[in-house]
Design a protein around this motif. Structure first.
Motif, PDB file in Angstrom:
ATOM      1  N   TYR A 249      16.101  95.537  81.880  1.00  0.00           N
ATOM      2  CA  TYR A 249      15.275  94.534  81.608  1.00  0.00           C
ATOM      3  C   TYR A 249      15.062  93.480  82.861  1.00  0.00           C
ATOM      4  N   ASP A 250      16.083  93.269  83.693  1.00  0.00           N
ATOM      5  CA  ASP A 250      16.147  92.338  84.816  1.00  0.00           C
ATOM      6  C   ASP A 250      14.973  92.929  85.754  1.00  0.00           C
ATOM      7  N   LEU A 251      14.933  94.281  85.992  1.00  0.00           N
ATOM      8  CA  LEU A 251      13.837  94.854  86.721  1.00  0.00           C
ATOM      9  C   LEU A 251      12.427  94.439  86.185  1.00  0.00           C
ATOM     10  N   ALA A 252      12.374  94.647  84.989  1.00  0.00           N
ATOM     11  CA  ALA A 252      11.097  94.303  84.111  1.00  0.00           C
ATOM     12  C   ALA A 252      11.089  92.764  84.686  1.00  0.00           C
ATOM     13  N   THR A 253      11.489  91.802  84.571  1.00  0.00           N
ATOM     14  CA  THR A 253      11.505  90.383  84.878  1.00  0.00           C
ATOM     15  C   THR A 253      11.163  90.352  86.330  1.00  0.00           C
ATOM     16  N   LEU A 254      11.876  91.002  87.131  1.00  0.00           N
ATOM     17  CA  LEU A 254      11.378  90.824  88.562  1.00  0.00           C
ATOM     18  C   LEU A 254      10.097  91.333  88.790  1.00  0.00           C
TER      19      LEU A 254
END
Length: 248
Positions: free
Chosen positions: A139-144
């Motif tokens: 999820y954090d990679l998606a945000t990034l």
């Protein structure tokens, strides 16, 4: 001769004491470590922090991770930095949860730690690609990638990681994926898939998802018939979810 014997005896005693301390530290229960972690995070008291430091110093890996967590939650900048460095050591040792946490910390930053998007992406990618496929890291990679933090924006990669996080059961990712099918420009509009992911997020007690479902029933959206009873049922469920979150 007597001095040499005394020195040898003292060394033997020191070795035995160290061995006993190591054994004692490694046998501390995870329940006890969780208790120290909770106390340290909630109160920032010296005693639980000292216990975690001591147990960690004698090689207890669980205590090391708990210590890192307590330190990054500290109000003191030097302890925050120490905690990030400890997470970095754990990440280098190959601990997937530590890699995910370090990536998240470096993505968001702390009062004493500036964001580092390049290093964050490195650790998040490792954690999300590991056998455990950490959902929060995905999820954090998606945000990034969606926001272009330290890298060119890439909507395709953002969706790929968002889908992985949703498939792994992260409610917020499921909710956002539902919105991508409903409103997004990256995925083709699909009310059926939007409803599927929105329902999964609502069943996981995500307040935003239950509220969105309530409005869908009120307005007759996503292929649903207007239903005031379902509207109020999901409104009440969203209120219940909010109370549940506030107690955590």
């Amino acid at each position: 001769m007597n001095a040499r014997v005394s020195l040898t005896l003292a060394s033997a005693v020191a070795i035995c004491a160290g061995t006993l301390a190591t054994v004692a530290a490694t046998r501390v229960s995870n329940v006890q470590i969780d208790d120290w972690q909770m106390q340290g995070t909630a109160t920032h008291a010296a005693w639980p922090l000292w216990q975690l430091r001591l147990t960690s110093a004698f090689g207890n890996a669980t205590a090391r991770e708990a210590l890192a967590d307590v330190l990054v939650s500290s109000l003191q900048i030097d302890e925050q930095r120490e905690g990030v460095e400890l997470y970095r050591q754990l990440a280098l040792d190959g601990a997937p949860r530590a890699q995910a946490t370090l990536g998240r910390l470096l993505l968001r930053g702390l009062p004493g730690v500036v964001p580092d998007y390049v290093e964050s992406r490195r650790w998040l990618t490792l954690a999300a690609s590991h056998d455990s496929r950490d959902a929060q890291a995905a999820y954090d990679l998606a945000t990034l990638y969606r926001n272009g933090y330290g890298v060119a924006r890439d909507a395709g990669l953002a969706i790929r990681w968002l889908e992985q996080a949703a498939q792994a059961g992260l409610p917020l990712a499921q909710f956002q994926l539902a919105n991508e099918y409903r409103f997004g420009a990256t995925l083709p509009h699909n009310d059926a898939l939007a409803l599927q992911w929105l329902t999964r997020a609502a069943n996981a007690e995500l307040p935003e998802a239950n509220l969105a479902l309530a409005m869908a029933y009120r307005n007759g959206e996503l292929g649903l018939l207007r239903d005031e009873n379902e509207y109020w049922a999901h409104v009440k469920e969203s209120e219940h979810d909010l109370k549940h979150v506030s107690r955590q």
